[in-house]
Design a protein around this motif. Structure first.
Motif, PDB file in Angstrom:
ATOM      1  N   ARG A   7      33.305  30.594 -48.602  1.00 38.11           N
ATOM      2  CA  ARG A   7      33.849  29.231 -48.625  1.00 38.11           C
ATOM      3  C   ARG A   7      33.243  28.436 -49.774  1.00 38.11           C
ATOM      4  O   ARG A   7      33.934  27.671 -50.467  1.00 38.11           O
ATOM      5  CB  ARG A   7      33.568  28.538 -47.294  1.00 38.11           C
ATOM      6  CG  ARG A   7      34.354  29.081 -46.091  1.00 38.11           C
ATOM      7  CD  ARG A   7      33.969  28.349 -44.833  1.00 38.11           C
ATOM      8  NE  ARG A   7      34.202  26.902 -44.975  1.00 38.11           N
ATOM      9  CZ  ARG A   7      33.673  25.988 -44.162  1.00 38.11           C
ATOM     10  NH1 ARG A   7      32.876  26.362 -43.155  1.00 38.11           N
ATOM     11  NH2 ARG A   7      33.937  24.711 -44.341  1.00 38.11           N
ATOM     12  N   LEU A   8      31.935  28.640 -49.971  1.00 40.02           N
ATOM     13  CA  LEU A   8      31.246  27.923 -51.044  1.00 40.02           C
ATOM     14  C   LEU A   8      31.755  28.359 -52.413  1.00 40.02           C
ATOM     15  O   LEU A   8      31.972  27.524 -53.311  1.00 40.02           O
ATOM     16  CB  LEU A   8      29.742  28.163 -50.921  1.00 40.02           C
ATOM     17  CG  LEU A   8      28.824  27.331 -51.824  1.00 40.02           C
ATOM     18  CD1 LEU A   8      29.022  25.846 -51.559  1.00 40.02           C
ATOM     19  CD2 LEU A   8      27.370  27.719 -51.600  1.00 40.02           C
ATOM     20  N   VAL A   9      31.969  29.658 -52.583  1.00 36.15           N
ATOM     21  CA  VAL A   9      32.456  30.162 -53.867  1.00 36.15           C
ATOM     22  C   VAL A   9      33.860  29.641 -54.148  1.00 36.15           C
ATOM     23  O   VAL A   9      34.198  29.311 -55.292  1.00 36.15           O
ATOM     24  CB  VAL A   9      32.415  31.703 -53.886  1.00 36.15           C
ATOM     25  CG1 VAL A   9      33.153  32.249 -55.098  1.00 36.15           C
ATOM     26  CG2 VAL A   9      30.976  32.190 -53.897  1.00 36.15           C
ATOM     27  N   ARG A  10      34.688  29.566 -53.113  1.00 33.99           N
ATOM     28  CA  ARG A  10      36.041  29.015 -53.291  1.00 33.99           C
ATOM     29  C   ARG A  10      35.976  27.589 -53.831  1.00 33.99           C
ATOM     30  O   ARG A  10      36.747  27.198 -54.715  1.00 33.99           O
ATOM     31  CB  ARG A  10      36.799  29.042 -51.962  1.00 33.99           C
ATOM     32  CG  ARG A  10      37.442  30.368 -51.622  1.00 33.99           C
ATOM     33  CD  ARG A  10      38.313  30.234 -50.395  1.00 33.99           C
ATOM     34  NE  ARG A  10      38.930  31.493 -50.018  1.00 33.99           N
ATOM     35  CZ  ARG A  10      40.082  31.940 -50.504  1.00 33.99           C
ATOM     36  NH1 ARG A  10      40.740  31.210 -51.394  1.00 33.99           N
ATOM     37  NH2 ARG A  10      40.577  33.087 -50.106  1.00 33.99           N
ATOM     38  N   LEU A  11      35.050  26.812 -53.295  1.00 33.38           N
ATOM     39  CA  LEU A  11      34.910  25.437 -53.770  1.00 33.38           C
ATOM     40  C   LEU A  11      34.396  25.400 -55.210  1.00 33.38           C
ATOM     41  O   LEU A  11      34.811  24.551 -56.007  1.00 33.38           O
ATOM     42  CB  LEU A  11      33.962  24.664 -52.853  1.00 33.38           C
ATOM     43  CG  LEU A  11      34.490  24.320 -51.457  1.00 33.38           C
ATOM     44  CD1 LEU A  11      33.396  23.684 -50.618  1.00 33.38           C
ATOM     45  CD2 LEU A  11      35.689  23.388 -51.551  1.00 33.38           C
ATOM     46  N   MET A  12      33.493  26.310 -55.560  1.00 28.33           N
ATOM     47  CA  MET A  12      32.926  26.314 -56.911  1.00 28.33           C
ATOM     48  C   MET A  12      33.975  26.699 -57.960  1.00 28.33           C
ATOM     49  O   MET A  12      33.873  26.300 -59.120  1.00 28.33           O
ATOM     50  CB  MET A  12      31.754  27.299 -56.997  1.00 28.33           C
ATOM     51  CG  MET A  12      30.551  26.935 -56.161  1.00 28.33           C
ATOM     52  SD  MET A  12      29.808  25.342 -56.601  1.00 28.33           S
ATOM     53  CE  MET A  12      30.318  24.335 -55.206  1.00 28.33           C
ATOM     54  N   ALA A  58      39.297  15.555 -55.768  1.00 32.88           N
ATOM     55  CA  ALA A  58      37.860  15.845 -55.774  1.00 32.88           C
ATOM     56  C   ALA A  58      37.150  15.084 -54.657  1.00 32.88           C
ATOM     57  O   ALA A  58      36.238  15.633 -54.014  1.00 32.88           O
ATOM     58  CB  ALA A  58      37.271  15.482 -57.126  1.00 32.88           C
ATOM     59  N   ARG A  59      37.563  13.863 -54.405  1.00 41.22           N
ATOM     60  CA  ARG A  59      36.956  13.095 -53.318  1.00 41.22           C
ATOM     61  C   ARG A  59      37.257  13.724 -51.959  1.00 41.22           C
ATOM     62  O   ARG A  59      36.442  13.641 -51.034  1.00 41.22           O
ATOM     63  CB  ARG A  59      37.449  11.647 -53.359  1.00 41.22           C
ATOM     64  CG  ARG A  59      36.762  10.797 -54.425  1.00 41.22           C
ATOM     65  CD  ARG A  59      37.044   9.317 -54.203  1.00 41.22           C
ATOM     66  NE  ARG A  59      38.457   9.009 -54.423  1.00 41.22           N
ATOM     67  CZ  ARG A  59      38.959   8.617 -55.577  1.00 41.22           C
ATOM     68  NH1 ARG A  59      38.163   8.483 -56.635  1.00 41.22           N
ATOM     69  NH2 ARG A  59      40.243   8.348 -55.703  1.00 41.22           N
ATOM     70  N   LYS A  60      38.414  14.350 -51.819  1.00 42.03           N
ATOM     71  CA  LYS A  60      38.755  15.016 -50.559  1.00 42.03           C
ATOM     72  C   LYS A  60      37.955  16.300 -50.362  1.00 42.03           C
ATOM     73  O   LYS A  60      37.649  16.684 -49.229  1.00 42.03           O
ATOM     74  CB  LYS A  60      40.251  15.321 -50.524  1.00 42.03           C
ATOM     75  CG  LYS A  60      41.135  14.090 -50.393  1.00 42.03           C
ATOM     76  CD  LYS A  60      42.606  14.485 -50.305  1.00 42.03           C
ATOM     77  CE  LYS A  60      43.500  13.252 -50.141  1.00 42.03           C
ATOM     78  NZ  LYS A  60      44.946  13.626 -50.069  1.00 42.03           N
ATOM     79  N   LYS A  61      37.640  16.994 -51.455  1.00 41.61           N
ATOM     80  CA  LYS A  61      36.896  18.253 -51.356  1.00 41.61           C
ATOM     81  C   LYS A  61      35.395  18.025 -51.183  1.00 41.61           C
ATOM     82  O   LYS A  61      34.685  18.904 -50.692  1.00 41.61           O
ATOM     83  CB  LYS A  61      37.135  19.085 -52.611  1.00 41.61           C
ATOM     84  CG  LYS A  61      38.559  19.586 -52.778  1.00 41.61           C
ATOM     85  CD  LYS A  61      38.904  20.611 -51.712  1.00 41.61           C
ATOM     86  CE  LYS A  61      40.321  21.150 -51.915  1.00 41.61           C
ATOM     87  NZ  LYS A  61      40.682  22.146 -50.869  1.00 41.61           N
ATOM     88  N   LEU A 109      29.625  19.022 -48.923  1.00 42.77           N
ATOM     89  CA  LEU A 109      28.435  18.457 -48.290  1.00 42.77           C
ATOM     90  C   LEU A 109      28.196  19.076 -46.918  1.00 42.77           C
ATOM     91  O   LEU A 109      27.046  19.317 -46.522  1.00 42.77           O
ATOM     92  CB  LEU A 109      28.582  16.936 -48.172  1.00 42.77           C
ATOM     93  CG  LEU A 109      28.644  16.172 -49.498  1.00 42.77           C
ATOM     94  CD1 LEU A 109      28.872  14.688 -49.253  1.00 42.77           C
ATOM     95  CD2 LEU A 109      27.370  16.373 -50.305  1.00 42.77           C
ATOM     96  N   GLU A 110      29.266  19.362 -46.183  1.00 40.36           N
ATOM     97  CA  GLU A 110      29.125  19.991 -44.862  1.00 40.36           C
ATOM     98  C   GLU A 110      28.550  21.402 -44.991  1.00 40.36           C
ATOM     99  O   GLU A 110      27.667  21.802 -44.220  1.00 40.36           O
ATOM    100  CB  GLU A 110      30.490  20.040 -44.176  1.00 40.36           C
ATOM    101  CG  GLU A 110      30.456  20.681 -42.799  1.00 40.36           C
ATOM    102  CD  GLU A 110      31.838  20.803 -42.194  1.00 40.36           C
ATOM    103  OE1 GLU A 110      31.960  21.412 -41.114  1.00 40.36           O
ATOM    104  OE2 GLU A 110      32.810  20.291 -42.815  1.00 40.36           O
ATOM    105  N   LEU A 111      29.037  22.154 -45.967  1.00 44.84           N
ATOM    106  CA  LEU A 111      28.506  23.494 -46.178  1.00 44.84           C
ATOM    107  C   LEU A 111      27.030  23.455 -46.565  1.00 44.84           C
ATOM    108  O   LEU A 111      26.227  24.280 -46.109  1.00 44.84           O
ATOM    109  CB  LEU A 111      29.309  24.197 -47.268  1.00 44.84           C
ATOM    110  CG  LEU A 111      30.561  24.947 -46.836  1.00 44.84           C
ATOM    111  CD1 LEU A 111      31.311  25.472 -48.058  1.00 44.84           C
ATOM    112  CD2 LEU A 111      30.205  26.098 -45.914  1.00 44.84           C
TER     113      LEU A 111
END
Length: 411
Positions: free
Chosen positions: A300-305, A315-318, A323-325
Motif C-alpha cells: 500500500r505504501l509503495v502504491r502511494l509512493m 494530493a490532499r485526499k491521498k 499518514l494512517e499508514l
C-alpha cells in the motif's frame, strides 16, 4: 585591377577567394594558391591598396581520400595609402601564425572524440600525438568557455557519484528539464561545495530540487536555494521501503531470506505478480502473520509512493492515507522506516506533484563511469569534469548520439 577567378577551386577546397596555380601529388596532395581579390583595409576599410611584399605560407588543410592536403599560399602584404598602415591578407578559416586550418584541427578533434587513437591520428594526419592532445584540449576548453556563466536551471537534480579512492566522491548537478549535466564538483559536503555554490549565478531561478534522502543535500538546498521546492527521488524512497522490509524479514526467517525465488517475489510489486505467484507468496507468508501484515502495508505504501502528477486537490485526499499508514508502522518493526518517512514527509508529498526524478542523473552517472573507464581512470578532476561537460553538457544531445555509436578514447 582585380582579376576574376579562374575556377571554383577555392569553394571546393573550403577557403573562398583562392585561385589555384598548380597541384602536385607526392606523398600527399600539395596545392599552390593565391588570392585573386584584394580585401578592404583591415584598419580603415579603404580600397586604395598596394602590395608591399609577398611571402609564402604552408598550411595543412583537411584530407583528400587518404592523403593530407597541404596548401602553399602566396600571402601579400598590403600598404593602405589612405591610413598608411600595413596588414597581411586574411584567409577565412586560417588563423594568423597557425600551420593548420581550423577545418583540419576540427577534423582531428572529431576523429579523436569519435574513438580514433592518438597513434592512429598521428599516422594518418602527419602530426604528433602531443599535437593531437593539445588540439583536443583546446576544443574542450572552448566548449567549456561557452558553457561558463550559465544561469541555474529551473529544475535541478543533485546526486553523488564515486570519483577515485584518493579524492572520494563528487556531486553532480543536472538540468532535469533539458536532460543535461549542469556541472560536476568534487566533494559532497557543504564545506567542500560552499565556494562553488556561493558563486552560482541566478540561484533564485531554481524552483525545484530533486534529490535522494540525503540530509546533507537537503540542508544545502535549504541554504543555497531557499525559494526552491525540495522533491524526494521516487526510486530512492521505494528502495528504502524495500530495504527496511527485507531487513525485518531477515529477523523473522533467516533461511527464507536466502531463497532467491522468495526474494524476487518479495521485491516485486504485487500488481506485477501472476495469480500463481501471488498465491505461493501468500501461502508462505501465512506462517508469519506479522510479516504478512507488514507486506500488505508495504504494498500500500509503495502504491502511494509511485503516484505522480497529482493535482493539489487529489494530493490532499491521498495525504490522510499516507499518514494512517505511517501511524501503523510506528507501532511495528518498521518504526525506523516510519521515522525516516516522517522527517521527509514534505518532500515525499511534493513528489506526487511532479514527474521528474533523478533517474536522468543516474543515467548520466552510467555515461560518466563509461568515460572514466575508457580513459583507464582520471587523476586530475578538472580533466574529468571537462570531458563530462563536453559529452553530457550543453551539447550533450549531439555528443550522446555520437558517443553511443563511437565511444570516445581518452587514453
Amino acid at each position: 585591377m582585380e582579376r576574376t577567378p579562374m575556377s571554383h577551386a577555392g569553394t571546393i577546397i573550403g577557403i573562398p577567394g583562392l585561385e589555384v596555380v598548380r597541384v602536385k601529388r607526392r606523398r600527399g596532395v600539395e596545392v599552390w594558391a593565391q588570392p585573386y581579390r584584394r580585401p578592404p583595409c583591415a584598419h580603415c576599410q579603404g580600397h586604395d591598396l598596394r602590395i608591399k611584399a609577398t611571402y609564402r605560407r604552408t598550411v595543412k588543410h583537411t584530407r583528400q581520400g587518404n592523403q593530407v592536403l597541404t596548401l602553399h599560399l602566396r600571402v601579400p602584404k598590403y600598404h593602405c595609402r589612405g591610413c598608411r598602415r600595413y596588414f597581411r591578407h586574411p584567409f577565412a578559416g586560417i588563423r594568423p601564425r597557425y600551420r593548420s586550418s581550423e577545418a583540419y584541427r576540427m577534423e582531428v578533434y572529431e576523429a579523436h572524440d569519435g574513438g580514433v587513437t592518438l597513434r592512429k591520428l598521428s599516422q594518418t594526419h602527419q602530426i604528433s600525438a602531443a599535437t593531437v592532445e593539445r588540439w583536443y584540449q583546446h576544443h574542450l576548453g572552448r566548449k567549456r568557455s561557452e558553457m561558463s556563466n550559465r544561469p541555474c536551471p529551473r529544475i535541478l537534480g543533485i546526486d553523488e557519484h564515486f570519483f577515485t579512492r584518493k579524492k572520494g566522491y563528487a556531486t553532480t548537478f543536472v538540468d532535469l528539464r533539458k536532460h543535461r549535466v549542469f556541472d560536476v564538483k568534487l566533494g559532497r559536503s557543504e564545506p567542500s561545495l560552499r565556494p562553488y555554490l556561493k558563486g552560482l549565478r541566478d540561484r533564485g531561478n531554481v524552483q525545484v530540487v530533486v534529490m535522494d534522502l540525503s540530509e546533507t543535500y537537503r540542508s544545502i538546498a535549504r541554504q543555497y536555494f531557499p525559494g526552491a521546492t525540495i522533491v524526494a527521488d521516487r526510486f530512492h524512497v521505494v528502495r528504502l521501503i524495500n530495504q527496511h522490509f527485507l531487513k525485518v524479514w531477515q529477523q523473522h526467517d533467516p533461511e527464507g531470506r536466502r531463497n532467491r525465488g522468495l526474494i524476487s517475489l518479495m521485491r516485486r510489486h504485487q500488481w506485477n505478480l501472476s495469480d500463481e505467484q501471488h498465491a505461493n507468496l501468500m501461502h508462505y507468508l501465512a506462517t508469519y502473520p506479522v510479516l504478512q501484515q507488514l507486506y500488505v502495508a508495504k504494498q500500500r505504501l509503495v502504491r502511494l509512493m509511485l503516484l505522480k502528477t497529482l493535482t493539489a486537490k487529489r494530493a490532499r485526499k491521498k495525504l490522510p492515507q499516507l499518514l494512517e499508514l505511517m501511524d501503523q508502522l510506528r507501532d511495528s518493526p518498521l518504526r525506523a522506516l516510519a521515522k525516516t518517512l516522517t522527517s521527509w514527509l514534505e518532500p515525499i508529498v511534493a513528489m506526487w506533484r511532479f514527474s521528474k526524478s533523478n533517474g536522468i542523473t543516474e543515467g548520466f552517472h552510467n555515461k560518466m563511469e563509461m568515460i572514466s573507464r575508457r580513459a583507464y581512470g582520471f587523476r586530475n578532476f578538472e580533466n574529468y569534469r571537462l570531458r563530462v561537460l563536453t559529452h553530457c553538457g550543453w551539447d550533450g544531445i549531439i555528443n550522446r548520439v555520437r558517443m553511443d555509436a563511437h565511444p570516445p578514447f581518452m587514453g
